[in-house]
Design a protein around this motif. Structure first.
Motif, PDB file in Angstrom:
ATOM      1  N   TYR A 196      27.450  38.595  34.626  1.00 14.65           N
ATOM      2  CA  TYR A 196      28.655  38.419  33.818  1.00 14.65           C
ATOM      3  C   TYR A 196      29.442  39.711  33.657  1.00 14.65           C
ATOM      4  O   TYR A 196      30.623  39.696  33.373  1.00 14.65           O
TER       5      TYR A 196
ATOM      6  N   ALA B  35      38.352  33.367  31.540  1.00 18.57           N
ATOM      7  CA  ALA B  35      38.117  33.443  32.978  1.00 18.57           C
ATOM      8  C   ALA B  35      36.734  32.876  33.293  1.00 18.57           C
ATOM      9  O   ALA B  35      35.830  32.939  32.451  1.00 18.57           O
ATOM     10  N   ALA B  36      36.582  32.348  34.476  1.00 18.90           N
ATOM     11  CA  ALA B  36      35.322  31.737  34.888  1.00 18.90           C
ATOM     12  C   ALA B  36      34.699  32.523  36.033  1.00 18.90           C
ATOM     13  O   ALA B  36      35.395  32.979  36.946  1.00 18.90           O
ATOM     14  N   ILE B  37      33.382  32.674  35.961  1.00 18.98           N
ATOM     15  CA  ILE B  37      32.625  33.385  36.984  1.00 18.98           C
ATOM     16  C   ILE B  37      31.511  32.460  37.459  1.00 18.98           C
ATOM     17  O   ILE B  37      30.884  31.762  36.662  1.00 18.98           O
TER      18      ILE B  37
ATOM     19  N   TRP C 204      41.380  32.380  36.253  1.00 20.81           N
ATOM     20  CA  TRP C 204      41.943  32.949  35.029  1.00 20.81           C
ATOM     21  C   TRP C 204      42.984  32.020  34.435  1.00 20.81           C
ATOM     22  O   TRP C 204      43.730  31.341  35.165  1.00 20.81           O
TER      23      TRP C 204
ATOM     24  N   TYR D 240      35.135  37.442  38.370  1.00 18.57           N
ATOM     25  CA  TYR D 240      35.704  36.319  37.646  1.00 18.57           C
ATOM     26  C   TYR D 240      36.817  35.730  38.521  1.00 18.57           C
ATOM     27  O   TYR D 240      37.841  36.365  38.740  1.00 18.57           O
TER      28      TYR D 240
ATOM     29  N   TYR E 145      29.767  27.414  35.986  1.00 21.44           N
ATOM     30  CA  TYR E 145      30.429  28.678  35.699  1.00 21.44           C
ATOM     31  C   TYR E 145      30.033  29.219  34.329  1.00 21.44           C
ATOM     32  O   TYR E 145      29.857  28.455  33.381  1.00 21.44           O
TER      33      TYR E 145
ATOM     34  N   TRP F 146      36.931  43.439  28.596  1.00 17.11           N
ATOM     35  CA  TRP F 146      36.058  42.295  28.397  1.00 17.11           C
ATOM     36  C   TRP F 146      35.718  42.162  26.922  1.00 17.11           C
ATOM     37  O   TRP F 146      35.501  43.168  26.223  1.00 17.11           O
TER      38      TRP F 146
ATOM     39  N   TYR G 272      33.046  42.295  36.456  1.00 11.67           N
ATOM     40  CA  TYR G 272      34.330  41.735  36.056  1.00 11.67           C
ATOM     41  C   TYR G 272      35.205  41.330  37.233  1.00 11.67           C
ATOM     42  O   TYR G 272      36.052  40.433  37.101  1.00 11.67           O
TER      43      TYR G 272
ATOM     44  N   THR H 218      31.207  36.697  26.857  1.00 11.18           N
ATOM     45  CA  THR H 218      30.914  35.718  27.909  1.00 11.18           C
ATOM     46  C   THR H 218      29.864  34.740  27.420  1.00 11.18           C
ATOM     47  O   THR H 218      28.908  35.121  26.735  1.00 11.18           O
TER      48      THR H 218
END
Length: 124
Positions: free
Chosen positions: A105, A97-99, A114, A111, A32, A47, A108, A50
């Motif tokens: 990235y 938050a992880a994507i 959270w 993601y 991630y 945002w 949004y 990242t």
């Protein structure tokens, strides 16, 4: 699945520094990228920064570039947001938050995971 827990928020004065932490209490960040977002009262969530999944590439919003640094400690499974020269306009609830790896990235909505947020207040 990844569970994220933020910490490190607080009340500071303008010009002070603060370090926020985002710990993965379940899962790891290996696959991630991790971002930080913030939401001020009455405003949309924005945002902030990242860190790419490899832990090398970093991306910042113009409003924080040069003042904030995002980093990761793999041994602690934690991502940090180092905030310097804080301003009153940085006051907000900060979320990590992880994507998934390979996802742009800046998308949004992608993601997936959270944290609960941590309050940062910058005031004299």
């Amino acid at each position: 699945q990844v569970r994220l827990v933020e910490s490190g928020g607080g009340l500071v004065q303008p010009g002070d520094s603060l370090r926020l932490s985002c710990a993965a209490s379940r899962g790891t960040f290996n696959n991630y990228a991790v971002g930080w977002f913030r939401q001020a009262p009455g405003q949309d969530r924005h945002w902030v920064a990242t860190l790419g999944w490899s832990g090398v590439n970093t991306y910042y919003a113009d409003s924080v570039k040069g003042r904030f640094t995002i980093s990761r400690d793999n041994a602690k499974n934690t991502v940090y947001l180092h905030m310097n020269n804080l301003k009153p306009e940085d006051t907000a609830v900060y979320y990590c938050a992880a994507i998934p790896k390979g996802t742009y990235y800046g998308d949004y909505e992608k993601y997936d995971y959270w944290g609960q947020g941590t309050q940062v207040t910058v005031s004299s």
